[in-house]
Design a protein around this motif. Structure first.
Motif, PDB file in Angstrom:
ATOM      1  N   LYS A   1       0.807  -1.224   0.000  1.00 27.14           N
ATOM      2  CA  LYS A   1       0.000   0.000   0.000  1.00 27.14           C
ATOM      3  C   LYS A   1       0.837   1.269   0.000  1.00 27.14           C
ATOM      4  CE  LYS A   1      -3.874  -2.332   2.116  1.00 27.14           C
ATOM      5  NZ  LYS A   1      -3.169  -3.645   1.962  1.00 27.14           N
ATOM      6  N   THR A   2       2.099   1.157   0.351  1.00 29.30           N
ATOM      7  CA  THR A   2       2.964   2.338   0.347  1.00 29.30           C
ATOM      8  C   THR A   2       4.251   2.007  -0.409  1.00 29.30           C
ATOM      9  OG1 THR A   2       4.155   1.680   2.337  1.00 29.30           O
ATOM     10  CG2 THR A   2       2.143   2.974   2.663  1.00 29.30           C
ATOM     11  N   LEU A   3       5.014   3.041  -0.742  1.00 33.80           N
ATOM     12  CA  LEU A   3       6.275   2.826  -1.455  1.00 33.80           C
ATOM     13  C   LEU A   3       7.210   1.920  -0.664  1.00 33.80           C
ATOM     14  CD1 LEU A   3       8.324   3.437  -3.720  1.00 33.80           C
ATOM     15  CD2 LEU A   3       8.920   5.529  -2.496  1.00 33.80           C
ATOM     16  N   VAL A   4       7.288   2.142   0.658  1.00 33.04           N
ATOM     17  CA  VAL A   4       8.191   1.337   1.490  1.00 33.04           C
ATOM     18  C   VAL A   4       7.759  -0.138   1.466  1.00 33.04           C
ATOM     19  CG1 VAL A   4       8.997   0.935   3.855  1.00 33.04           C
ATOM     20  CG2 VAL A   4       8.848   3.265   2.969  1.00 33.04           C
ATOM     21  N   GLU A   5       6.436  -0.358   1.599  1.00 35.22           N
ATOM     22  CA  GLU A   5       5.923  -1.736   1.530  1.00 35.22           C
ATOM     23  C   GLU A   5       6.197  -2.355   0.169  1.00 35.22           C
ATOM     24  OE1 GLU A   5       2.084  -1.039   4.451  1.00 35.22           O
ATOM     25  OE2 GLU A   5       1.774  -2.146   2.591  1.00 35.22           O
ATOM     26  N   ALA A   6       6.065  -1.531  -0.877  1.00 41.99           N
ATOM     27  CA  ALA A   6       6.283  -2.037  -2.238  1.00 41.99           C
ATOM     28  C   ALA A   6       7.736  -2.476  -2.420  1.00 41.99           C
ATOM     29  CB  ALA A   6       5.915  -0.968  -3.264  1.00 41.99           C
ATOM     30  N   ILE A   7       8.660  -1.651  -1.960  1.00 40.81           N
ATOM     31  CA  ILE A   7      10.077  -1.992  -2.116  1.00 40.81           C
ATOM     32  C   ILE A   7      10.389  -3.293  -1.368  1.00 40.81           C
ATOM     33  CG2 ILE A   7      12.434  -1.264  -1.518  1.00 40.81           C
ATOM     34  CD1 ILE A   7      11.469   1.643  -2.059  1.00 40.81           C
ATOM     35  N   ARG A   8       9.835  -3.413  -0.161  1.00 37.20           N
ATOM     36  CA  ARG A   8      10.070  -4.609   0.646  1.00 37.20           C
ATOM     37  C   ARG A   8       9.451  -5.842  -0.029  1.00 37.20           C
ATOM     38  NH1 ARG A   8       7.706  -3.224   5.789  1.00 37.20           N
ATOM     39  NH2 ARG A   8       9.415  -1.754   6.051  1.00 37.20           N
ATOM     40  N   PHE A   9       8.197  -5.695  -0.458  1.00 33.73           N
ATOM     41  CA  PHE A   9       7.459  -6.821  -1.050  1.00 33.73           C
ATOM     42  C   PHE A   9       8.131  -7.298  -2.340  1.00 33.73           C
ATOM     43  CE2 PHE A   9       3.947  -8.457  -3.743  1.00 33.73           C
ATOM     44  CZ  PHE A   9       3.418  -9.412  -2.896  1.00 33.73           C
ATOM     45  N   PHE A  10       8.505  -6.360  -3.205  1.00 35.18           N
ATOM     46  CA  PHE A  10       9.031  -6.746  -4.513  1.00 35.18           C
ATOM     47  C   PHE A  10      10.533  -7.050  -4.491  1.00 35.18           C
ATOM     48  CE2 PHE A  10       5.131  -4.391  -5.893  1.00 35.18           C
ATOM     49  CZ  PHE A  10       4.471  -5.510  -6.362  1.00 35.18           C
ATOM     50  N   SER A  11      11.162  -6.923  -3.326  1.00 39.22           N
ATOM     51  CA  SER A  11      12.562  -7.345  -3.240  1.00 39.22           C
ATOM     52  C   SER A  11      12.633  -8.872  -3.242  1.00 39.22           C
ATOM     53  CB  SER A  11      13.215  -6.776  -1.974  1.00 39.22           C
ATOM     54  OG  SER A  11      12.625  -7.363  -0.830  1.00 39.22           O
ATOM     55  N   GLU A  12      11.480  -9.523  -3.059  1.00 41.23           N
ATOM     56  CA  GLU A  12      11.393 -10.986  -3.051  1.00 41.23           C
ATOM     57  C   GLU A  12      10.966 -11.445  -4.456  1.00 41.23           C
ATOM     58  OE1 GLU A  12      12.421 -14.044  -1.577  1.00 41.23           O
ATOM     59  OE2 GLU A  12      12.305 -12.521   0.023  1.00 41.23           O
ATOM     60  N   PRO A  13      11.861 -12.087  -5.227  1.00 38.06           N
ATOM     61  CA  PRO A  13      11.523 -12.434  -6.623  1.00 38.06           C
ATOM     62  C   PRO A  13      10.237 -13.246  -6.768  1.00 38.06           C
ATOM     63  CG  PRO A  13      13.847 -12.819  -6.209  1.00 38.06           C
ATOM     64  CD  PRO A  13      13.241 -12.466  -4.882  1.00 38.06           C
ATOM     65  N   ASP A  14       9.964 -14.142  -5.813  1.00 36.74           N
ATOM     66  CA  ASP A  14       8.731 -14.937  -5.924  1.00 36.74           C
ATOM     67  C   ASP A  14       7.482 -14.077  -5.739  1.00 36.74           C
ATOM     68  OD1 ASP A  14       9.856 -17.351  -6.605  1.00 36.74           O
ATOM     69  OD2 ASP A  14      10.267 -17.879  -4.514  1.00 36.74           O
ATOM     70  N   ASN A  15       7.584 -13.057  -4.896  1.00 39.50           N
ATOM     71  CA  ASN A  15       6.457 -12.130  -4.750  1.00 39.50           C
ATOM     72  C   ASN A  15       6.166 -11.427  -6.072  1.00 39.50           C
ATOM     73  OD1 ASN A  15       6.079 -12.732  -2.069  1.00 39.50           O
ATOM     74  ND2 ASN A  15       7.124 -10.906  -1.292  1.00 39.50           N
ATOM     75  N   CYS A  16       7.248 -11.000  -6.753  1.00 34.67           N
ATOM     76  CA  CYS A  16       7.084 -10.335  -8.057  1.00 34.67           C
ATOM     77  C   CYS A  16       6.352 -11.253  -9.018  1.00 34.67           C
ATOM     78  CB  CYS A  16       8.447  -9.986  -8.671  1.00 34.67           C
ATOM     79  SG  CYS A  16       9.361  -8.755  -7.751  1.00 34.67           S
ATOM     80  N   LEU A  17       6.809 -12.486  -9.069  1.00 41.57           N
ATOM     81  CA  LEU A  17       6.249 -13.461  -9.996  1.00 41.57           C
ATOM     82  C   LEU A  17       4.779 -13.738  -9.674  1.00 41.57           C
ATOM     83  CD1 LEU A  17       7.833 -14.722 -12.290  1.00 41.57           C
ATOM     84  CD2 LEU A  17       8.126 -16.776 -10.898  1.00 41.57           C
ATOM     85  N   ASN A  18       4.504 -13.996  -8.399  1.00 41.93           N
ATOM     86  CA  ASN A  18       3.128 -14.328  -8.004  1.00 41.93           C
ATOM     87  C   ASN A  18       2.179 -13.148  -8.193  1.00 41.93           C
ATOM     88  OD1 ASN A  18       3.856 -16.922  -7.350  1.00 41.93           O
ATOM     89  ND2 ASN A  18       4.349 -16.392  -5.219  1.00 41.93           N
ATOM     90  N   TYR A  19       2.726 -11.953  -8.057  1.00 42.12           N
ATOM     91  CA  TYR A  19       1.912 -10.757  -8.257  1.00 42.12           C
ATOM     92  C   TYR A  19       1.568 -10.586  -9.739  1.00 42.12           C
ATOM     93  CZ  TYR A  19       0.698  -5.825  -8.642  1.00 42.12           C
ATOM     94  OH  TYR A  19       0.063  -4.655  -8.945  1.00 42.12           O
ATOM     95  N   LEU A  20       2.586 -10.829 -10.585  1.00 40.41           N
ATOM     96  CA  LEU A  20       2.434 -10.490 -12.007  1.00 40.41           C
ATOM     97  C   LEU A  20       1.735 -11.574 -12.832  1.00 40.41           C
ATOM     98  CD1 LEU A  20       3.031  -8.097 -13.744  1.00 40.41           C
ATOM     99  CD2 LEU A  20       5.313  -8.995 -14.202  1.00 40.41           C
ATOM    100  N   ILE A  21       1.865 -12.830 -12.438  1.00 37.54           N
ATOM    101  CA  ILE A  21       1.303 -13.928 -13.254  1.00 37.54           C
ATOM    102  C   ILE A  21      -0.197 -13.732 -13.537  1.00 37.54           C
ATOM    103  CG2 ILE A  21       0.712 -16.406 -13.244  1.00 37.54           C
ATOM    104  CD1 ILE A  21       3.560 -16.873 -12.064  1.00 37.54           C
TER     105      ILE A  21
END
Ligand code: ZN
Length: 329
Positions: A12-32
């Protein structure tokens, strides 16, 4: 998944986004689910038979005729980019939510990548923002042109001179804006202000029967009877007559010019449409259909949806013949 789907894991915030997307699997699961809402599909051949190679986070197509590998980036604006999804997502977040735009120098400093890479990254994100495939505008609509570039002062005097002499300002680009009051805006770079240039764009963009307000430029004559067209005569210092005015677009132009002057310093005419699309995206995605203002996370998701299926190579971006994928330094 669309922007309105609540997802507890979505930052919900930039800080949360940076933390969340620093995890490659989170990126993948978010984008699929955004990339492939109907299930993972080979971007080379369309097959739905694949094997996932978890160690490299890529898929291998199991179609005998194809057999190629693909990643989440293949066939998107991110294809061939050596930058990780963490950098992409952070940059997308910054662009989606920076009210006055963000420069390649700011992205360069924030992400620790070269300014050249940041510039390319931003342009590809802007390409993703062009997916504004909303329906035709209707109701009360304003249409107006403005000049961008050249001298900032005397814009109104220049505009009047252009209308009298029928020539474009020297070194200026002409932009046509169409705004539905209380709704969305569409802007287009146009080569001149002739009727044959302007009216087809208006007809493609605005539903017939709508009320259209313009200034007294002759190129708008003839919109009736398809539209209820009324004009105010700026040259005679008439700006508002009852409901006839272009104040909504005047406000939008000042927003746009502040963004271009303050943040981007200078914009090459060739790239102008990309900045126009970025500003229009932020304006058009500011609210839900019910009028509620969107959160940063919702605007980010809107944009992530636009990256699918769009590619822009460096050569195409810089106007050189496209000789295939380009890897940036
Ligand atoms: Zn395939």
């Amino acid at each position: 998944m669309d922007a309105n789907t609540p997802n507890a894991a979505t930052p919900k915030t930039l800080v949360e986004a940076i933390r969340f997307f620093s995890e490659p699997d989170n990126c993948l699961n978010y984008l699929i689910p955004i990339r492939w809402p109907n299930g993972i599909t080979c971007p080379h051949c369309g097959s739905k038979e694949y094997a996932f190679i978890a160690s490299r986070r890529i898929w291998r197509c199991k179609s005998k005729a194809c057999g190629k590998q693909f990643s989440i980036k293949t066939g998107t604006v991110m294809e061939d980019s050596p930058l990780g999804l963490d950098k992409w997502f952070t940059a997308i977040w910054l662009v989606a939510n920076a009210k006055n735009g963000i420069s390649s120098w700011e992205v360069h400093r924030a992400l620790g990548i070269t300014q050249k890479s940041a510039w390319f990254l931003l342009h590809r994100i802007r390409l993703a923002m062009q997916h504004g495939t909303f329906g035709k505008l209707s109701g009360e609509v304003e249409v107006d042109e403005t000049f961008i570039g050249g001298k900032a002062r005397n814009m109104h005097a220049d505009k009047r001179a252009e209308k009298i002499h029928g020539r474009g300002g020297v070194g200026k680009a002409i932009v046509l804006g169409i705004l539905e009051r209380g709704g969305k805006v569409k802007t287009t770079v146009i080569p001149n202000t002739k009727k044959a240039t302007i009216q087809p764009i208006v007809r493609d963009t605005v539903e017939s029967g709508a009320s259209i307000s313009t200034d007294s430029l002759k190129s708008y004559e003839g919109l009736t009877p398809d539209y209820v067209h009324e004009a105010v005569d700026h040259a005679a210092h008439e700006y508002v007559r009852d409901n006839v005015h272009t104040n909504g677009l005047e406000n939008y132009w000042s927003l746009l010019k502040r963004c271009i002057k303050g943040t981007y310093i200078s914009v090459e005419p060739f790239h102008l449409f990309r900045y126009l699309d970025e500003e229009a995206f932020r304006f058009n995605e500011r609210k839900h259909a019910d009028g509620e203002v969107k959160t940063d996370g919702e605007r980010f998701t809107d944009m992530a949806e636009g990256i699918s299926g769009k590619r822009l190579t460096y050569k195409k971006l810089t106007g050189q013949p496209d000789a295939g994928p380009t890897i940036l330094p």
